[in-house]
Design a protein around this motif. Structure first.
Motif, PDB file in Angstrom:
ATOM      1  N   VAL A   1      13.820  10.047  84.539  1.00  0.00           N
ATOM      2  CA  VAL A   1      13.361  11.434  84.647  1.00  0.00           C
ATOM      3  C   VAL A   1      12.624  11.893  83.397  1.00  0.00           C
ATOM      4  CG1 VAL A   1      14.112  13.823  84.937  1.00  0.00           C
ATOM      5  CG2 VAL A   1      15.210  12.024  86.248  1.00  0.00           C
ATOM      6  N   THR A   2      13.259  11.795  82.238  1.00  0.00           N
ATOM      7  CA  THR A   2      12.664  12.407  81.056  1.00  0.00           C
ATOM      8  C   THR A   2      11.455  11.652  80.521  1.00  0.00           C
ATOM      9  OG1 THR A   2      14.237  11.291  79.611  1.00  0.00           O
ATOM     10  CG2 THR A   2      14.806  13.491  80.355  1.00  0.00           C
ATOM     11  N   GLU A   3      11.505  10.334  80.512  1.00  0.00           N
ATOM     12  CA  GLU A   3      10.349   9.576  80.001  1.00  0.00           C
ATOM     13  C   GLU A   3       9.107   9.761  80.881  1.00  0.00           C
ATOM     14  OE1 GLU A   3      10.019   8.042  77.076  1.00  0.00           O
ATOM     15  OE2 GLU A   3      12.044   8.662  76.578  1.00  0.00           O
ATOM     16  N   PRO A   4       9.198   9.678  82.225  1.00  0.00           N
ATOM     17  CA  PRO A   4       8.008   9.963  83.033  1.00  0.00           C
ATOM     18  C   PRO A   4       7.516  11.401  82.867  1.00  0.00           C
ATOM     19  CG  PRO A   4       9.607   8.796  84.361  1.00  0.00           C
ATOM     20  CD  PRO A   4      10.273   9.146  83.072  1.00  0.00           C
TER      21      PRO A   4
ATOM     22  N   LEU B   1      30.259   4.245  83.327  1.00  0.00           N
ATOM     23  CA  LEU B   1      29.440   4.865  84.375  1.00  0.00           C
ATOM     24  C   LEU B   1      28.641   6.051  83.848  1.00  0.00           C
ATOM     25  CD1 LEU B   1      31.765   4.741  87.503  1.00  0.00           C
ATOM     26  CD2 LEU B   1      29.734   3.368  87.032  1.00  0.00           C
ATOM     27  N   SER B   2      29.236   6.841  82.967  1.00  0.00           N
ATOM     28  CA  SER B   2      28.498   7.971  82.401  1.00  0.00           C
ATOM     29  C   SER B   2      27.381   7.492  81.481  1.00  0.00           C
ATOM     30  CB  SER B   2      29.438   8.912  81.657  1.00  0.00           C
ATOM     31  OG  SER B   2      30.021   8.257  80.565  1.00  0.00           O
ATOM     32  N   PHE B   3      27.616   6.415  80.747  1.00  0.00           N
ATOM     33  CA  PHE B   3      26.571   5.855  79.887  1.00  0.00           C
ATOM     34  C   PHE B   3      25.408   5.323  80.733  1.00  0.00           C
ATOM     35  CE2 PHE B   3      24.826   2.355  77.277  1.00  0.00           C
ATOM     36  CZ  PHE B   3      24.449   3.098  76.175  1.00  0.00           C
ATOM     37  N   ILE B   4      25.728   4.643  81.814  1.00  0.00           N
ATOM     38  CA  ILE B   4      24.689   4.121  82.711  1.00  0.00           C
ATOM     39  C   ILE B   4      23.910   5.263  83.349  1.00  0.00           C
ATOM     40  CG2 ILE B   4      24.347   2.899  84.901  1.00  0.00           C
ATOM     41  CD1 ILE B   4      26.669   1.053  84.023  1.00  0.00           C
TER      42      ILE B   4
ATOM     43  N   PHE C   1      18.976   8.494  83.738  1.00  0.00           N
ATOM     44  CA  PHE C   1      18.316   9.792  83.689  1.00  0.00           C
ATOM     45  C   PHE C   1      17.223   9.805  82.638  1.00  0.00           C
ATOM     46  CE2 PHE C   1      17.855  14.216  82.411  1.00  0.00           C
ATOM     47  CZ  PHE C   1      17.667  14.814  83.644  1.00  0.00           C
ATOM     48  N   LYS C   2      17.492   9.179  81.488  1.00  0.00           N
ATOM     49  CA  LYS C   2      16.487   9.155  80.417  1.00  0.00           C
ATOM     50  C   LYS C   2      15.231   8.425  80.851  1.00  0.00           C
ATOM     51  CE  LYS C   2      15.646   7.522  75.729  1.00  0.00           C
ATOM     52  NZ  LYS C   2      14.679   8.523  75.439  1.00  0.00           N
ATOM     53  N   TYR C   3      15.397   7.234  81.415  1.00  0.00           N
ATOM     54  CA  TYR C   3      14.227   6.443  81.771  1.00  0.00           C
ATOM     55  C   TYR C   3      13.695   6.745  83.162  1.00  0.00           C
ATOM     56  CZ  TYR C   3      14.998   3.916  77.511  1.00  0.00           C
ATOM     57  OH  TYR C   3      15.143   3.603  76.199  1.00  0.00           O
TER      58      TYR C   3
END
Length: 76
Positions: A38-41, A26-29, A34-36
């Motif tokens: 929040v951070t990528e946009p 669950l933490s990996f998911i 979050f990466k794709y």
């Protein structure tokens, strides 16, 4: 009729074998989301902004508006 005693020996290990893989997955998911999500946009928005950003033009506009106390407008 008496109640059966709970099995306490090895309870932590048994619970960890069940819950630890679930917690890691669950933490990996969540990290991937979050990466794709929040951070990528956000990185793309910054890249799009700085493609057409002119710092000198922005500085001159702020100087004309009187934002800076140390820089005088070019008309004075």
């Amino acid at each position: 009729m008496s109640l059966q005693k709970p099995v306490m020996r090895g309870l932590l290990g048994k619970r960890l074998r069940f819950h630890l893989p679930i917690a890691f997955s669950l933490s990996f998911i969540a990290a991937i989301m979050f990466k794709y999500g929040v951070t990528e946009p956000r990185k793309q928005a910054y890249a799009d902004f700085y493609k057409q950003y002119d710092a000198v033009k922005d500085f001159n506009a702020m100087k004309e508006a009187g934002v800076f106390e140390s820089a005088r407008p070019s008309g004075e």
